[in-house]
Scaffold this motif. Structure first.
Motif, PDB file in Angstrom:
ATOM      1  N   ARG A  18      16.849  52.263  31.752  1.00  0.00           N
ATOM      2  CA  ARG A  18      15.546  51.974  32.348  1.00  0.00           C
ATOM      3  C   ARG A  18      15.395  50.473  32.609  1.00  0.00           C
ATOM      4  NH1 ARG A  18      12.798  53.732  28.444  1.00  0.00           N
ATOM      5  NH2 ARG A  18      13.146  55.912  28.982  1.00  0.00           N
ATOM      6  N   GLU A  69      17.362  49.520  35.785  1.00  0.00           N
ATOM      7  CA  GLU A  69      16.697  49.952  37.021  1.00  0.00           C
ATOM      8  C   GLU A  69      15.513  49.058  37.369  1.00  0.00           C
ATOM      9  OE1 GLU A  69      16.695  54.413  38.310  1.00  0.00           O
ATOM     10  OE2 GLU A  69      16.292  54.352  36.154  1.00  0.00           O
ATOM     11  N   GLN A  70      14.746  48.692  36.343  1.00  0.00           N
ATOM     12  CA  GLN A  70      13.536  47.905  36.593  1.00  0.00           C
ATOM     13  C   GLN A  70      13.840  46.477  37.022  1.00  0.00           C
ATOM     14  OE1 GLN A  70      11.400  48.253  32.903  1.00  0.00           O
ATOM     15  NE2 GLN A  70      10.652  50.343  33.357  1.00  0.00           N
ATOM     16  N   ALA A 125      16.807  45.492  38.639  1.00  0.00           N
ATOM     17  CA  ALA A 125      17.923  45.451  39.599  1.00  0.00           C
ATOM     18  C   ALA A 125      17.600  44.520  40.767  1.00  0.00           C
ATOM     19  CB  ALA A 125      18.211  46.859  40.108  1.00  0.00           C
ATOM     20  N   SER A 176      19.734  52.143  47.776  1.00  0.00           N
ATOM     21  CA  SER A 176      19.281  52.952  46.645  1.00  0.00           C
ATOM     22  C   SER A 176      19.730  52.314  45.332  1.00  0.00           C
ATOM     23  CB  SER A 176      19.837  54.378  46.756  1.00  0.00           C
ATOM     24  OG  SER A 176      19.430  55.169  45.653  1.00  0.00           O
ATOM     25  N   VAL A 177      18.849  52.369  44.327  1.00  0.00           N
ATOM     26  CA  VAL A 177      19.148  51.903  42.968  1.00  0.00           C
ATOM     27  C   VAL A 177      18.895  53.080  42.031  1.00  0.00           C
ATOM     28  CG1 VAL A 177      18.541  50.306  41.125  1.00  0.00           C
ATOM     29  CG2 VAL A 177      18.504  49.526  43.504  1.00  0.00           C
ATOM     30  N   GLN A 178      19.933  53.520  41.305  1.00  0.00           N
ATOM     31  CA  GLN A 178      19.808  54.679  40.417  1.00  0.00           C
ATOM     32  C   GLN A 178      20.589  54.440  39.130  1.00  0.00           C
ATOM     33  OE1 GLN A 178      20.309  58.612  42.215  1.00  0.00           O
ATOM     34  NE2 GLN A 178      20.156  57.712  44.283  1.00  0.00           N
ATOM     35  N   ALA A 179      20.189  55.161  38.072  1.00  0.00           N
ATOM     36  CA  ALA A 179      20.869  55.069  36.783  1.00  0.00           C
ATOM     37  C   ALA A 179      20.849  56.441  36.122  1.00  0.00           C
ATOM     38  CB  ALA A 179      20.212  54.032  35.890  1.00  0.00           C
ATOM     39  N   PHE A 226      25.220  52.953  36.322  1.00  0.00           N
ATOM     40  CA  PHE A 226      24.238  52.227  37.141  1.00  0.00           C
ATOM     41  C   PHE A 226      24.833  52.033  38.527  1.00  0.00           C
ATOM     42  CE2 PHE A 226      22.598  48.175  38.806  1.00  0.00           C
ATOM     43  CZ  PHE A 226      21.243  48.461  38.830  1.00  0.00           C
TER      44      PHE A 226
END
Length: 288
Positions: free
Chosen positions: A241, A244-245, A247, A259-262, A271
């Protein structure tokens, strides 16, 4: 003319009738009409010929009526000549900039200080180790395919912490991206500045943390996949988390990740910053 003639005729007719009447019925003691007629013969009276005067009606000619001729008076507009106006001659005043003589300035003599470049030792290279060929300084990466990761996104502020060997994380990431990311390669984290650069300096590398990365041979587009262990004492869910916050999808400056995902599995964090298609595929492969 007709009336007198008619009158005369009527008179003659009356006299003839009277004479005839006397001859038929003679009174007694009178002479016979024959003797009477012989003795007294009335004189013949011829009515005078009267010729009526010729009357010619006077010729009447209607007088000719002509409208009086009216001639409009000739009107000639008076000739007007505009007065001649001559603009006054104006001569602009002569303006000359004042003559200025720049003062003579002699730059002071400066002697550049002697600088001795510090000795630099190239980082050790090895499979999944602390460095790879083409890397030059914290936060600045020149990968085999020409990947450029400027260190102006917070990487230059990262503490100089030695990175741990990624070990088998490189092989696991290689197997994960082989079928989802074409034209890429996997390697271990090169230095702490490179890691911090992906998060704009908001997240720093923790000493002893193992991190493997997947890069494209050519860049842009912006793409990076990390398989990493969370720092000691922090859960994988909380750490995912945090990544992601914080990035930084514009770590390349010239390109931005879509896109940013984890995701978290078996105590490891995956990540991804890449295109929507690649990020979805890599996360699905990791979870599956």
């Amino acid at each position: 003319m007709r009336k007198p003639l008619l009158f005369v005729l009527c008179l003659a007719l009356a006299m003839s009738l009277a004479a005839c009447g006397g001859r038929n019925d003679p009174p007694s003691g009178t002479q016979s009409p024959e003797t009477q007629s012989q003795e007294t013969t009335p004189p013949e009276t011829n009515p005078p010929e009267t010729t009526p005067p010729e009357t010619t009606p006077p010729e009447t000619t209607p007088p000719e009526t002509r409208p009086p001729e009216t001639t409009p008076p000739e009107t000639t507009p008076p000739e007007t000549t505009p007065p001649e106006t001559t603009p006054p001659e104006t001569t602009p005043p002569e303006t000359r900039p004042p003559e200025t003589t720049p003062p003579e300035t002699t730059p002071p003599e400066t002697t550049p200080p002697e600088t001795t470049p510090p000795e630099t030792t190239p980082p050790e290279t090895g499979p999944g180790g602390g460095g790879t060929p083409g890397f030059g300084g914290p936060g600045f990466q020149l990968g085999p395919g020409g990947i450029v990761t400027p260190g102006s996104q917070g990487g230059e502020e990262a503490p100089d912490v030695p990175v741990a060997d990624a070990g088998d994380l490189v092989d696991k990431l290689e197997a994960l991206c082989a079928d989802t990311v074409e034209g890429s390669f996997c390697a271990g984290l090169r230095n702490a500045g490179e890691f911090s650069n992906y998060f704009g300096g908001a997240v720093q590398y923790a000493q002893g943390q193992r991190v493997a990365l997947n890069h494209l041979e050519m860049a842009p587009p912006a793409h990076v996949v990390m398989l990493l262990e969370p720092p000691e004492g922090q859960s994988a869910e909380d750490y995912a988390r945090t990544l992601e916050q914080n990035a930084n999808p514009r770590w390349l400056v010239c390109a931005t990740a879509e896109s940013v995902q984890a995701a978290v599995k078996d105590g490891l964090v995956l990540f991804v910053m890449s295109s929507e298609e690649i990020a979805d595929a890599v996360i699905a492969a990791f979870n599956g």
